[in-house]
Design a protein around this motif. Sequence first.
Motif, PDB file in Angstrom:
ATOM      1  N   ALA B 313       0.844  -1.198   0.000  1.00 25.39           N
ATOM      2  CA  ALA B 313       0.000   0.000   0.000  1.00 25.39           C
ATOM      3  C   ALA B 313       0.877   1.245   0.000  1.00 25.39           C
ATOM      4  N   LEU B 314       1.926   1.174   0.793  1.00 22.16           N
ATOM      5  CA  LEU B 314       2.851   2.314   0.827  1.00 22.16           C
ATOM      6  C   LEU B 314       3.469   2.519  -0.547  1.00 22.16           C
ATOM      7  N   ALA B 315       3.864   1.408  -1.159  1.00 24.52           N
ATOM      8  CA  ALA B 315       4.467   1.534  -2.485  1.00 24.52           C
ATOM      9  C   ALA B 315       3.477   2.152  -3.463  1.00 24.52           C
ATOM     10  N   ALA B 316       2.210   1.749  -3.335  1.00 21.19           N
ATOM     11  CA  ALA B 316       1.219   2.318  -4.245  1.00 21.19           C
ATOM     12  C   ALA B 316       1.102   3.817  -4.041  1.00 21.19           C
ATOM     13  N   VAL B 317       1.025   4.218  -2.773  1.00 24.17           N
ATOM     14  CA  VAL B 317       0.877   5.652  -2.508  1.00 24.17           C
ATOM     15  C   VAL B 317       2.133   6.395  -2.961  1.00 24.17           C
ATOM     16  N   VAL B 318       3.277   5.788  -2.694  1.00 21.52           N
ATOM     17  CA  VAL B 318       4.523   6.430  -3.124  1.00 21.52           C
ATOM     18  C   VAL B 318       4.547   6.580  -4.632  1.00 21.52           C
ATOM     19  N   THR B 319       4.072   5.563  -5.305  1.00 20.35           N
ATOM     20  CA  THR B 319       4.037   5.643  -6.761  1.00 20.35           C
ATOM     21  C   THR B 319       3.240   6.854  -7.217  1.00 20.35           C
ATOM     22  N   VAL B 320       2.065   6.999  -6.641  1.00 18.19           N
ATOM     23  CA  VAL B 320       1.221   8.106  -7.090  1.00 18.19           C
ATOM     24  C   VAL B 320       1.836   9.448  -6.717  1.00 18.19           C
ATOM     25  N   LEU B 321       2.321   9.538  -5.476  1.00 12.16           N
ATOM     26  CA  LEU B 321       2.843  10.827  -5.039  1.00 12.16           C
ATOM     27  C   LEU B 321       4.081  11.215  -5.842  1.00 12.16           C
ATOM     28  N   SER B 322       4.969  10.239  -6.018  1.00  9.57           N
ATOM     29  CA  SER B 322       6.182  10.644  -6.724  1.00  9.57           C
ATOM     30  C   SER B 322       5.891  10.911  -8.189  1.00  9.57           C
ATOM     31  N   SER B 323       4.861  10.281  -8.702  1.00 13.48           N
ATOM     32  CA  SER B 323       4.541  10.637 -10.082  1.00 13.48           C
ATOM     33  C   SER B 323       4.039  12.072 -10.150  1.00 13.48           C
ATOM     34  N   LEU B 324       3.317  12.485  -9.096  1.00 13.82           N
ATOM     35  CA  LEU B 324       2.884  13.886  -9.069  1.00 13.82           C
ATOM     36  C   LEU B 324       4.085  14.819  -8.984  1.00 13.82           C
ATOM     37  N   LEU B 325       4.984  14.471  -8.085  1.00 11.03           N
ATOM     38  CA  LEU B 325       6.172  15.318  -7.949  1.00 11.03           C
ATOM     39  C   LEU B 325       6.932  15.384  -9.265  1.00 11.03           C
ATOM     40  N   MET B 326       7.037  14.201  -9.889  1.00  9.08           N
ATOM     41  CA  MET B 326       7.744  14.183 -11.161  1.00  9.08           C
ATOM     42  C   MET B 326       7.063  15.076 -12.174  1.00  9.08           C
ATOM     43  N   SER B 327       5.751  15.033 -12.163  1.00 11.55           N
ATOM     44  CA  SER B 327       5.046  15.841 -13.158  1.00 11.55           C
ATOM     45  C   SER B 327       5.307  17.315 -12.907  1.00 11.55           C
ATOM     46  N   VAL B 328       5.252  17.729 -11.644  1.00 16.21           N
ATOM     47  CA  VAL B 328       5.523  19.138 -11.364  1.00 16.21           C
ATOM     48  C   VAL B 328       6.959  19.477 -11.745  1.00 16.21           C
ATOM     49  N   GLY B 329       7.861  18.553 -11.398  1.00 21.76           N
ATOM     50  CA  GLY B 329       9.254  18.801 -11.707  1.00 21.76           C
ATOM     51  C   GLY B 329       9.495  18.919 -13.190  1.00 21.76           C
ATOM     52  N   LEU B 330       8.902  18.026 -13.942  1.00 25.43           N
ATOM     53  CA  LEU B 330       9.100  18.068 -15.393  1.00 25.43           C
ATOM     54  C   LEU B 330       8.516  19.343 -15.979  1.00 25.43           C
ATOM     55  N   CYS B 331       7.332  19.688 -15.485  1.00 24.84           N
ATOM     56  CA  CYS B 331       6.718  20.909 -16.017  1.00 24.84           C
ATOM     57  C   CYS B 331       7.596  22.109 -15.702  1.00 24.84           C
ATOM     58  N   THR B 332       8.153  22.124 -14.508  1.00 22.72           N
ATOM     59  CA  THR B 332       9.022  23.244 -14.168  1.00 22.72           C
ATOM     60  C   THR B 332      10.258  23.258 -15.053  1.00 22.72           C
ATOM     61  N   LEU B 333      10.752  22.066 -15.321  1.00 22.38           N
ATOM     62  CA  LEU B 333      11.955  21.965 -16.139  1.00 22.38           C
ATOM     63  C   LEU B 333      11.719  22.582 -17.511  1.00 22.38           C
ATOM     64  N   PHE B 334      10.539  22.380 -18.016  1.00 21.85           N
ATOM     65  CA  PHE B 334      10.272  22.899 -19.357  1.00 21.85           C
ATOM     66  C   PHE B 334       9.636  24.270 -19.309  1.00 21.85           C
ATOM     67  N   GLY B 335       9.832  24.944 -18.224  1.00 16.87           N
ATOM     68  CA  GLY B 335       9.517  26.353 -18.211  1.00 16.87           C
ATOM     69  C   GLY B 335       8.117  26.711 -17.794  1.00 16.87           C
ATOM     70  N   LEU B 336       7.360  25.729 -17.332  1.00 19.17           N
ATOM     71  CA  LEU B 336       6.008  26.070 -16.903  1.00 19.17           C
ATOM     72  C   LEU B 336       6.005  26.134 -15.389  1.00 19.17           C
ATOM     73  N   THR B 337       5.728  27.308 -14.868  1.00 17.74           N
ATOM     74  CA  THR B 337       5.714  27.410 -13.417  1.00 17.74           C
ATOM     75  C   THR B 337       4.296  27.231 -12.928  1.00 17.74           C
ATOM     76  N   PRO B 338       4.148  26.462 -11.898  1.00 16.36           N
ATOM     77  CA  PRO B 338       2.800  26.235 -11.397  1.00 16.36           C
ATOM     78  C   PRO B 338       2.241  27.502 -10.773  1.00 16.36           C
ATOM     79  N   THR B 339       1.081  27.857 -11.174  1.00 16.75           N
ATOM     80  CA  THR B 339       0.445  29.023 -10.573  1.00 16.75           C
ATOM     81  C   THR B 339      -0.710  28.618  -9.684  1.00 16.75           C
ATOM     82  N   LEU B 340      -1.148  27.392  -9.844  1.00 19.59           N
ATOM     83  CA  LEU B 340      -2.287  26.969  -9.032  1.00 19.59           C
ATOM     84  C   LEU B 340      -1.830  26.721  -7.610  1.00 19.59           C
TER      85      LEU B 340
END
Lengths: 251, 1261
Positions: B313-340
């Motif tokens: 269960a922890l692995a599942a939650v970690v999977t989802v959370l880190s995928s979120l972090l990755m998505s924010v990180g990738l978006c930031t990398l390509f110049g999109l800053t989160p405004t929400l």
Amino acid sequence: MPRLEEHCWRRSCTSRVESKNYYRENWVASKAEEMMSIITSVLSNVYGSLHSVQTANLIRRGLVLFTVGVFLALVLNLLQVQRNVTLFPEEVMATLFSSAWWIPPCCGTAAAVVGLLYPCIDSHLGEPHKFKREWASVMRCIAVFVGINHASAKLDFANNVQLSLTLAALSLGLWWTFDRSRSGFGLGIGTAFLATVITQLLVYNGVYQYTYPDFLYVRSWLPCIFFSGGVTVGNIGRQLAMGGVEKLHND
Amino acid sequence: MTVRERLREKISAAFYRHGLLCASYPVPIILFTSASILACCYPLLRLPLPGTGPVEFTTRVRDYTVPSHEPQGDLGERPDWYRGPPVAYIQPVLVKAAVSPWDSTLVPVDVFRSPLGRVFSLLEEIRNHVHDDGSGVRSLEALCLQVTDLLPGLRRMRRVLPEHGCLLVSPGNYWQNQRELFDSDPDLLKTVHQHEPKGLHTSATLRDLLFGVPVKHTGVSLYSRKRVVTYTITMVLGSYDARFLSSLRARLRQLHPSVNCSLREDHMVHVHFKEEIGMAELIPLVTTYIILFAYIYFSTRKIDMVKSKWGLALAAVVTVLSSLLMSVGLCTLFGLTPTLNGGEIFPYLVVVIGLENVLVLTKSVVSTPVDLEVKLRIAQGLSNESWSIMKNMATELCIILIGYFTLVPAIQEFCLFAVVGLVSDFFLQMFFFTTVLSIDIRRMELADLNRRLPAEAGMPLPKPGPLRPREAPPPPRPSPHTITLQTPAFRNLRLPKRLRVVYFLARTRLAQRFIMVGTVIWIGILAYTDPAGLRTYLAAQVSEQSPLGEGGAGGLPPHLGVAPVFPGPGGDPASTLSVLPAPAEPTPLPENQSQGRHGAPREGVPHQAPPLVPQISWGVEDEEGWRKLSFRHWPSLFSYYNITLAKRYISILPVIPITLHLSPREAIETRHPQDTRHPPPPSLKTNDLPADLTLYKVAALGLAAGVLLVLLLFCLYRVLCSRNYGQNGVAHGRRRHGDLPCDDYGYSPPISEISPLLLRGHSMDIECLASDGMLLASCCLAGQIRVWDTQTGDCLTVIPKHGLRRSSSSGCWEQRDGWDAVGVAEPENLGGGTEPGGGVFDEDEGYPLRRRTTPRPALFENQPDLTPLIDTNFDSQPPSHLLLTPPRDGFDFGGLVEKAYLEHEPPSLGLTASYPSSSPLSGPPPQRRRSLGYIQPPAPQGQGTPDWESAVWAMELRGNLIAAGRSNGKLELWDAGEGSLRCSNEDGVSGITALAFLNNRLVAARLDGSLDFFTVDINKPLGLLQYRGPPGRSNIPPSPCYSSEDVISCQLTRSVQCAHQKPITVLRAAAGRVVTGSQDHTVRVYRLEDSCCLFTLQGHSGGITAIYIDQTMVLASGGQDGAICLWDVLTGSRVSHVYGHRGDVTSLVCTTSCVISSGLDDLICIWDRSTGIKLYSIQQEVGCGASLGVISESLLVTGGQGCVSFWDLNFGDLLQTVYLGQSSDGQGVRQLVVLNNAAIVCDFGSELSLVYVPAVLEKLD
């Protein structure tokens, strides 16, 4: 039942007034007695029906749905209120509870009705709803519903058409993702239509008001919200109905 | 379609290979995944920490212009909020006043009374200051921020805060800016204090607002040691006018020169405030988070059958959370800053991405057969679900893309994050989660192997017995027939309870550690980010220590690293170290600074003792004294006037310092008469108390919150972990009492107690099996029918077929002398009785007559006498057949039999009477059949040849009656106890393919697709009742018997000629319905009472091969197309339709919660009955029998190659395999019947095997 009580209460009020009149006292007493007997009979009826498991189950489901409805109404109302609100929590709480106290109960009742209606219609149509029947999915559905409300409250749209279209698409997506039954769609549409009409009537009569009416005194996104709310509550209702059956089986 | 199929194949193959890869190299893959997660999250470091604290930005005062609204390219580190004019400009005027020299005649109140009194003149000065530079006259009135009413809720502050005019805040507001009120105020402290709120209050108080400096720095106290009063006059300006401000600054300087003050004046700080999170926003936010947690809870609850549920269960939650972090990180990398607002949309993102795939993967993997290699299990599980995963992902991507085209910026951003999150989530599932899963499963198997081996070795040896030639061999022994299923026997997934307790403890300690670490981190963050806490303290420290650092980056959030950065000019390395502890040697400091510090003491020393000279010193901390205030200071000030600072900024101008030195005389003059009444300071100890209060508050709050968090997590843990791992002692005790062995953990029968009982006697393979619970009838290919007692395994009756008598007799005689003899002895009598043609019987008699010589059991002797009475009494006795309890399938031979019966029965009865010594028994089937079955006149066809040829195709047993359907269309009813033919019916010529016997109805399905309904009538002679004493055979249940004296007639009530277009393959009856399945792809439902066809169920695309119906009207059908349909028998509608098998569905069983099917592909699938979702499937060995049976709700038994296997239905575990015999190779169990007494019977070549499941017996009791 409440009406009866109210009636009785009014009667007793009048009786207090009339009690000055000595002649009428007896009559009032007899009336009161009559009312009391009616009340006891109704109560005993209710009590008796509580004994049957089915009714108890139905009432339990209704209560749960009512609670959910009240809670969602409060929270979502808060979301909507929040938009035009400054920093003062007290202020918000005041407006929240003072504006229209009867809205949450109404929403709760509506939720109970819709939530009980969905499994009922399913069983009548003979096509039990089998799509994604689990609590996790229901939770997801509620979250998406709150999200739709959040979007409608928080996002700045260019115009109302865009807002309405977006919300309609979101609502349809909700239905497609979590329901996919014709009955659910139909009932959702019906709920949306009825609720919008009722709101419209209320607003016309000045009972209730919107700060920014954009289309004939109401917000045009209202039907979408009602639709997705109907689908959500129906989802909960179905799950509850199924859970009840499952529990019985387990026993 | 073909493209789709091909795509599906390809995806499946790719997933398979991928699964193999993941399971083969788990560690490198996990390392790789972690590295990629970290790499993708790296850009996040540049993002500011989420929080509601204000953000600062510093510009120079000199060339300041109001920033424009438009974003102007890239202007260095200019933040994006720095656009447009600020809400207001804050001009603080910092006043430090002291009475000097301090006179011993002064009372404590004098410390602050006269300094505070000077505020009124200062205010006057500021208000009246006018700057005129030719372009126009400017005064404060024109520039300041005009405020209107206070908010309605703040009536009590109305007298203190300004309304309708300039927002100018100073301590003078306590006295309405009137000197007279101040002078007449007897107790200044009381006035100040009466506006303080009661209780703990973390945000800005009125005192902070008015004084503009933290309470402990004001010096307005009776016990102040420094005797310096500090306060601020805060001007809030609506527009910026540099010239007015500089003239004001110059004017004030000139009036009140601060000699030793050299505060920097060239920087203004812009403070941006994030959105406030108030109660109103918190409630929906909390709600969404609660929903999110509920979602996660309900999702992860479904993870089962793995080694560590929590870990996964922890692995599942970690999977989802880190995928979120990755998505924010990738978006930031390509110049999109989160405004929400991250906290707000986070739950929705999680919900959109979802945990479903992870769970589906887990379920699919754990439902693969346990005896496979881990690699293969992972690969199979992945490839099983590949198609649905890809489909779901494509759908979600489509939906999100649609959302992207709404062209609402916020939604677009959300969708962008969601898309990237989905993709990275997929990546993580494939690499991270799959690998974790493989590790978990491998650990589980290792643990199982280690644990199981010794346990199995200690199995007791089989007990010898005449009819128990073999028990289950101990699996570890390498004997040839145990090889096939040896491995699965080890793979029992259940852990013993003590191990579970150990694991539980281990896990809880883990959980405790997690909670502790989390709490510490959280409190740390709290303390660091709290404006009154560590951060500001550190900031103050740093700024104190390093004035140089302030120069460039005064507005940047202070970091610890800034402090020791500057080395001494002399390059002395020690000085960098000594800087932090104390500014002992201020060599690197600028001259003016050090002077400021040292000037004051120098000034004070000549006068008097140091404590008596109040020192007014200006330090760096005074430059930005507002930093020490609560970060809610400005928002709350503005919010009183309904101005929100959320998402806006204010600009704070450099402080105007004012130093006031008041003479003791002045202090005494302004003294109020009551001031002298104040007692002298009792002790100086109390001085520090208020100072540290905020820290205490923070600490208390943090502690309370930590405790709350711990409690919350504990509650959550209890809720999640509802199973009582710790109560195994109790559970054991319960179990011994035979309460519910199968409840929570599934049933595990004691290994040593299951042993098959072989029933031998048939000479050829067994063709039909029928049972009514107590009796068991079997028919072999040779045509011999035997009746067995299911309790003891004794052969009760043998109904031989003549052509093969030798073999049949021998089989029987070996074991059961008595009963066989009876059975075999009778045919002769019956044969003689039924058939007028004597020649026929002679054939039969030869064999039985020989038998007669064998000793006959005494039990039977009383019966033959009754037979003469049979013809005399034909009165029907309806109650007698009411005794027939068997609820299941039944066949009605009624009509057919009746007719034939009327023709032929009387003579037969007469004949039986003539043989008084023989009991009325089992006639040899051939003669009976011949006599009854043929439409032609009986005599000519007396030849036995056709009869001998006809095989028994279907058999049913109810009560004491065996109904046998022959291939030539004849239907016979035999008495099971005595082996006599009771009646037969030859109305049909087409072979009977299936029979069902229900109550007194008998239904026969024929090869030509017709369906015959018979009624079995029992006419019991009244007078015979007294003779029906105990027959002496205790093992035959008395109640459901058709007693041998009854006249049984079988009458065809209705014949449905074209029930189906093609041969009827399956026939089942229950709950008053008869269901037939045929080769013509349809299922028909008939009502038993009136033979009326209720429904024709269409839905299969192949012939029907299996049907299940039970008392609860559940109807399931399986066909050659591999599909399984569930039907509602009441409405005839199809409830669900699933494809589960690659070939025919060979058998179907339902329990209350699930449907179990087996197919030609050697797969056993378990489906959820209500949802039609496949719970899991069990892959069996190739060529396994297709037979299935359900013993209890949770115990499934399947037939295999020479063995039967018991499975736990709840978990899909193999509980045990019971081997039926040594020479079992190649002999599959084709038929399997579950008896009421928790035994199962299966055919095993020419033998029958009776297997008791004792623990279930316990349960039934």
